[in-house]
Design a protein around this motif. Structure first.
Motif, PDB file in Angstrom:
ATOM      1  N   LYS A   8     -16.846  10.011 -88.536  1.00  0.00           N
ATOM      2  CA  LYS A   8     -16.250  11.229 -87.628  1.00  0.00           C
ATOM      3  C   LYS A   8     -16.781  12.373 -88.003  1.00  0.00           C
ATOM      4  N   MET A  20     -16.272  10.395 -82.912  1.00  0.00           N
ATOM      5  CA  MET A  20     -15.794   9.297 -83.715  1.00  0.00           C
ATOM      6  C   MET A  20     -16.809   7.870 -83.360  1.00  0.00           C
ATOM      7  N   SER A  22     -17.978   4.160 -84.063  1.00  0.00           N
ATOM      8  CA  SER A  22     -17.467   2.608 -84.666  1.00  0.00           C
ATOM      9  C   SER A  22     -18.314   1.526 -84.296  1.00  0.00           C
ATOM     10  N   ALA A  82     -22.144  12.298 -87.267  1.00  0.00           N
ATOM     11  CA  ALA A  82     -21.274  11.057 -87.180  1.00  0.00           C
ATOM     12  C   ALA A  82     -22.216   9.709 -87.401  1.00  0.00           C
TER      13      ALA A  82
END
Length: 89
Positions: A8, A20, A22, A82
């Motif tokens: 983040k 964020m 992923s 990030a």
């Protein structure tokens, strides 16, 4: 480049953006954007995010962005941070 961790950057303060990232198992770039200025600048925000990911060589990631009116350079910096955190972790 493939993202292997969750990371983040940014805040939910005014004039900032919370990012964020992923891993994405489908090997695609999935961007989910929420913005208080979506109608006026949504396309430009998406362009900055996509261009930054391309410049970093990212080919697969899930990116969630919550924008509170950030300028382009702030968005770029938050995305870079990030991604770098996701790689280093």
């Amino acid at each position: 480049m493939k993202i292997s961790n969750v990371a983040k950057s940014g805040t939910l303060e005014s004039n900032d953006v919370f990012i964020m990232v992923s891993p994405n198992e489908e090997d695609i770039i999935d961007i989910q954007l929420e913005s208080i200025v979506m109608k006026q600048f949504g396309e430009q925000i998406l362009k900055v995010i996509k261009d930054t990911l391309k410049d970093l060589g990212v080919e697969a990631v899930t990116l969630k962005a919550q924008d509170k009116g950030a300028l382009d350079y702030t968005i770029k910096a938050r995305v870079e941070t990030a991604i770098k955190r996701a790689i280093e972790a």
